[in-house]
Scaffold this motif. Structure first.
Motif, mmCIF file in Angstrom:
data_model
loop_
_atom_site.group_PDB
_atom_site.id
_atom_site.type_symbol
_atom_site.label_atom_id
_atom_site.label_comp_id
_atom_site.label_asym_id
_atom_site.label_seq_id
_atom_site.Cartn_x
_atom_site.Cartn_y
_atom_site.Cartn_z
ATOM 1 N N ASP A 173 8.983 -26.666 -59.432
ATOM 2 C CA ASP A 173 8.769 -25.447 -58.041
ATOM 3 C C ASP A 173 9.989 -24.212 -58.934
ATOM 4 O O ASP A 173 11.311 -24.141 -59.468
ATOM 5 N N GLU A 174 9.019 -22.958 -59.205
ATOM 6 C CA GLU A 174 9.358 -22.012 -60.175
ATOM 7 C C GLU A 174 11.196 -20.826 -59.090
ATOM 8 O O GLU A 174 12.005 -20.988 -59.569
ATOM 9 N N ARG A 175 10.766 -21.719 -57.742
ATOM 10 C CA ARG A 175 11.136 -20.844 -56.782
ATOM 11 C C ARG A 175 13.012 -21.613 -56.788
ATOM 12 O O ARG A 175 14.276 -20.871 -56.689
ATOM 13 N N THR A 176 12.741 -23.201 -56.891
ATOM 14 C CA THR A 176 14.157 -24.009 -57.043
ATOM 15 C C THR A 176 14.783 -24.477 -58.166
ATOM 16 O O THR A 176 15.516 -24.930 -58.256
ATOM 17 N N ARG A 177 13.913 -24.519 -59.543
ATOM 18 C CA ARG A 177 13.918 -24.601 -60.942
ATOM 19 C C ARG A 177 14.182 -26.681 -60.189
ATOM 20 O O ARG A 177 14.787 -27.096 -61.224
ATOM 21 N N ARG A 178 13.361 -26.804 -59.796
ATOM 22 C CA ARG A 178 13.670 -28.595 -59.068
ATOM 23 C C ARG A 178 12.206 -28.948 -59.509
ATOM 24 O O ARG A 178 11.279 -28.330 -59.457
ATOM 25 N N THR A 179 12.345 -30.602 -60.143
ATOM 26 C CA THR A 179 11.162 -31.006 -60.211
ATOM 27 C C THR A 179 10.211 -31.006 -58.733
ATOM 28 O O THR A 179 10.972 -32.174 -58.068
ATOM 29 N N VAL A 180 9.436 -31.020 -58.779
ATOM 30 C CA VAL A 180 8.646 -31.614 -57.274
ATOM 31 C C VAL A 180 7.231 -32.758 -57.853
ATOM 32 O O VAL A 180 6.800 -32.524 -58.534
ATOM 33 N N ILE A 181 6.957 -33.835 -56.643
ATOM 34 C CA ILE A 181 6.508 -34.441 -57.395
ATOM 35 C C ILE A 181 5.791 -34.819 -55.743
ATOM 36 O O ILE A 181 6.523 -35.435 -54.917
ATOM 37 N N ALA A 182 4.614 -34.480 -55.610
ATOM 38 C CA ALA A 182 3.975 -35.270 -53.963
ATOM 39 C C ALA A 182 1.990 -35.401 -54.251
ATOM 40 O O ALA A 182 1.392 -34.465 -55.039
ATOM 41 N N ALA A 183 1.781 -35.700 -53.087
ATOM 42 C CA ALA A 183 0.286 -36.612 -52.677
ATOM 43 C C ALA A 183 -0.030 -35.104 -52.127
ATOM 44 O O ALA A 183 0.576 -34.508 -51.356
ATOM 45 N N VAL A 184 -1.564 -33.973 -52.948
ATOM 46 C CA VAL A 184 -1.916 -33.152 -52.963
ATOM 47 C C VAL A 184 -3.193 -33.318 -51.421
ATOM 48 O O VAL A 184 -2.786 -32.923 -50.441
ATOM 49 N N ASN A 185 -3.589 -34.140 -51.422
ATOM 50 C CA ASN A 185 -4.924 -34.745 -50.498
ATOM 51 C C ASN A 185 -5.829 -35.774 -51.616
ATOM 52 O O ASN A 185 -6.058 -35.492 -52.166
ATOM 53 N N PRO A 186 -6.139 -36.534 -50.475
ATOM 54 C CA PRO A 186 -7.389 -37.233 -50.748
ATOM 55 C C PRO A 186 -7.899 -36.652 -50.519
ATOM 56 O O PRO A 186 -9.065 -35.874 -50.056
ATOM 57 N N VAL A 187 -9.832 -36.684 -51.917
ATOM 58 C CA VAL A 187 -10.986 -35.907 -51.327
ATOM 59 C C VAL A 187 -11.333 -37.272 -52.201
ATOM 60 O O VAL A 187 -11.900 -38.352 -52.780
ATOM 61 N N VAL A 188 -12.403 -36.718 -51.022
ATOM 62 C CA VAL A 188 -12.993 -38.567 -50.545
ATOM 63 C C VAL A 188 -14.860 -37.902 -50.178
ATOM 64 O O VAL A 188 -14.699 -36.885 -49.985
ATOM 65 N N GLY A 189 -15.332 -38.914 -50.353
ATOM 66 C CA GLY A 189 -16.363 -38.417 -50.075
ATOM 67 C C GLY A 189 -17.360 -38.635 -48.417
ATOM 68 O O GLY A 189 -16.650 -38.902 -47.892
ATOM 69 N N GLY A 190 -19.025 -38.503 -48.826
ATOM 70 C CA GLY A 190 -19.539 -38.033 -47.273
ATOM 71 C C GLY A 190 -19.685 -39.955 -46.785
ATOM 72 O O GLY A 190 -19.793 -40.336 -47.885
ATOM 73 N N GLY A 191 -20.226 -39.799 -45.657
ATOM 74 C CA GLY A 191 -20.415 -41.574 -44.977
ATOM 75 C C GLY A 191 -22.797 -41.322 -45.627
ATOM 76 O O GLY A 191 -22.675 -40.695 -45.880
#
Length: 662
Positions: free
Chosen positions: A377-395
């Motif tokens: 994070d350029e604002r805090t200079r801290r490392t961030v690790i996070a799940a962004v989003n699941p990219v799931v498909g259609g039924g």
């Protein structure tokens, strides 16, 4: 004894208790992956550790048949307030990859254990070789993070700080892990209070008898549905796109046998355990819940009023030969078992689709890509690790309606995280997030559309893991004249001169300004596309679900200025040739199976089954390397003979390999 009415009253209390547990966990969790994506479970269990209650509104839907019995037995001397835990896939086969941390708590009444509460959270990271701990490229369990065999985490209400120190020293985001674990502890305490309240309401003995009656009732419901199906034997196979850096497909095969009120799912013919992390650690348990998830979906589709608990597993027996991808031996990597489980569900759906063709849908996307970002994070200079989003498909297309768009169908429990929350917690910028046009399989009932997402990073050496990437070669299949769906894709800097297509590679390093674009697969179509009403096709075009070109080529519908040209449409449809056969797999699989026929795989299975486990994947790979210009069982036999000539130490199979005429 509980009559039908009182049993339903108890079932309602049980479900409400499980829902309360789930809400407690969701509202107090720390990571976005638990509180937003909802990759967690909670459950109520009887004295033997069999699940008798799960929530219906929150969390993952994989675990109604889970039993904690083996895990419970590995910890001694439970006292009130104790909570045990594990995340080791090989200790008791409850946890099925290292990020899944399972906790369970005894519920005491008058000094005796009368029930258990339990559940799991998917930790953002458990250490290991890659951020988020999971990648198909990992080759052994030791690379997938720190593991804890079953042990007490909480002793009479007090956390074991030494265990927490060991964990937090070895993981990348310790605050998220500890916060989520404590949220799960709160959920277990909620479940304990609810169980004691039910005992007070119904009485101890009546409650205990009622719990067993719930399990018996679910079993009876499952047996009733099996008795309503025809007896017979059906076979189906499907593929994960690749098993390792060798880029050979991973094949899953099932032979489904139904006799009266029982069913056997024999997975013989599935690939040997892999050198990648796509292995599924079932321990050979013939009723392991992870093998039967697809069955739960089938049963619930047929009867949405079934009780979801371990009783559903009793009429089913799974056969998973040791040393195969569905029953690997230590220390095989298992972190990406969720990808294989998605394909396992497709295999089970395909088998039951032949049993009940009028009742079941086409294939869902089977591609629930979960994207994690590790950046600065350029604002805090801290490392961030996070799940962004699941990219799931259609039924897949349903018997009487289109497949759900972008929901994943069998992965719909993975909830969307609002972009605003992701951009607040993670230093990325979303460029696109929506549905992909022309990605659903054409049919009388269209397959659901895929999801596509693109985001930009800002810091150097931003590391991305996109686990469960699949369906970039083998399409989700259509049924009864419906067409297979669109493929998935992942591209760095799409549309630019330095664009890079990653296929199923699930890790990437991005530099400042780079954009990562990911698209899931769609759902398969159901029924002849020419039978879809032209007005529905015109509406799909107006909504940008289907292009005007695809409306003509796939559906035979001609549009002029957005309106249906009835005469041209009728003429075009008469000229189109419908697809024959129950399944439509698409040109990729058709071409692959022209070389790798059913007989070829039967010969390969016989060869590998006769070898020691540690030789099997190597031998499979060597046979695949030599199959160029060859096909069928004879080609496999010739390739194996060449491999043995090249590697004289390669053992001869335990039985004689006979090549059947094709």
């Amino acid at each position: 004894m509980f009559d039908r009415m009182n049993l339903q009253v108890l079932a309602n209390h049980v479900r409400a208790a499980a829902e309360n547990m789930a809400h407690t966990l969701q509202r107090t969790a720390h990571s976005a992956f638990v509180k937003e994506t909802e990759d967690f479970t909670v459950m109520l269990m009887n004295r033997k550790g069999e699940t008798f209650g799960v929530p219906m509104e929150l969390g993952a839907t994989w675990y109604p048949g889970l039993t904690y019995g083996r895990a419970i037995a590995m910890v001694e001397d439970y006292k009130p307030g104790d909570i045990a835990f594990t995340n080791d896939p090989y200790s008791c086969y409850v946890a099925t990859h290292a990020p899944d941390t399972h906790l369970w708590k005894p519920v005491f009444h008058e000094g005796e254990i009368v029930a258990w509460t339990g559940g799991h959270i998917h930790n953002t990271d458990m250490g290991g070789a890659v951020p988020a701990s999971l990648s198909r490229a990992l080759t052994e369990i030791h690379q997938e993070g720190i593991r804890f065999p079953p042990m007490k985490l909480v002793n009479e209400g007090v956390f074991d700080e030494q265990i927490l120190r060991i964990m937090t020293t070895n993981v990348r985001k310790p605050d998220l892990n500890v916060g989520d674990i404590k949220a799960l502890v709160g959920a277990l305490n909620t479940g304990e209070r609810k169980i004691l309240a039910m005992i007070e309401k119904f009485g101890r003995d009546a409650f205990l008898d009622g719990v067993e009656a719930l399990l018996d009732h679910a079993e009876a419901q499952a047996r009733d549905m099996l008795r309503a199906m025809p007896d017979g034997v059906w076979e189906f196979a499907d593929y994960a796109d690749e098993d390792s850096v060798e880029a050979n497909p991973c094949r899953l095969n099932v032979t489904l046998t139904i006799r009266g009120d029982e069913a056997v799912l024999d997975f013989t013919g599935s690939d040997p355990q892999l050198a990648s992390s796509l292995n599924v650690p079932s321990g050979g348990d013939p009723r392991h819940t992870i093998l039967l998830v697809g069955v739960y979906y089938v049963l619930y589709t047929l009867n949405p009023k079934i009780l979801l608990n371990t009783g559903l597993t009793r009429p089913f027996t799974c056969i998973t030969p040791e040393g195969t991808v569905l029953n690997p031996v230590f220390p095989a990597a298992v972190g990406m078992r969720s990808l294989t489980c998605a394909r396992l569900r497709s295999v089970i759906f395909g088998a039951f689709s032949q049993v009940l063709p009028d009742r079941l849908p086409a294939a869902p996307a089977g591609n629930n890509c979960i994207v994690n970002v590790m950046t600065t994070d350029e604002r805090t200079r801290r490392t961030v690790i996070a799940a962004v989003n699941p990219v799931v498909g259609g039924g897949g297309g349903m018997p009487h309606r289109d497949g759900a768009n972008g929901s994943g169908a069998d992965a719909a429990y993975l909830r969307n995280t609002p972009i605003e929350i992701t951009e607040t917690e993670t230093p990325v910028e979303f460029i696109r997030y929506g549905l992909a046009r022309d990605s659903g399989g054409a049919g009388r009932w269209r397959g659901g559309l895929a999801t596509e997402m693109a985001f930009r990073v800002f810091a150097p050496d931003s590391r991305i893991t996109a686990r469960n990437r699949d369906r970039s070669f083998f399409r989700p299949w259509g049924v009864l004249g419906g067409r297979a769906a669109g493929l998935s894709d992942m591209v760095v800097n799409p549309g630019s001169p330095d664009a890079r297509r990653l296929g199923n590679i699930d890790t990437a390093v991005l530099q400042p300004g780079d954009v990562l674009a990911i698209r899931s697969a769609g759902g398969g179509g159901r029924g002849d596309p020419r039978e879809r009403e032209p007005w529905r096709v015109a509406r799909d075009v107006a909504r940008s679900y289907v292009s005007a070109a695809a409306a003509e080529t796939e559906y035979g519908v001609v549009l002029r200025d957005g309106e249906v040209d009835e005469a041209a449409t009728a003429a075009l449809r008469r000229a189109q040739v419908p697809h024959r056969g129950h399944f439509h797999f698409g040109p990729e699989r058709d071409g692959y199976e022209a070389q790798w026929t059913r007989e070829a795989y039967a010969t390969l299975t016989a060869i590998l089954a006769g070898l020691p486990i540690h030789w099997r994947f190597f031998t499979k790979t060597e046979i695949f390397r030599r199959m160029k210009g060859r096909a069928g069982a004879q080609g496999v036999a010739q390739s194996f003979a060449e491999a043995r000539a090249r590697f004289p130490n390669l053992p001869a199979p335990a039985t004689t390999i006979r090549v059947a005429a094709e």
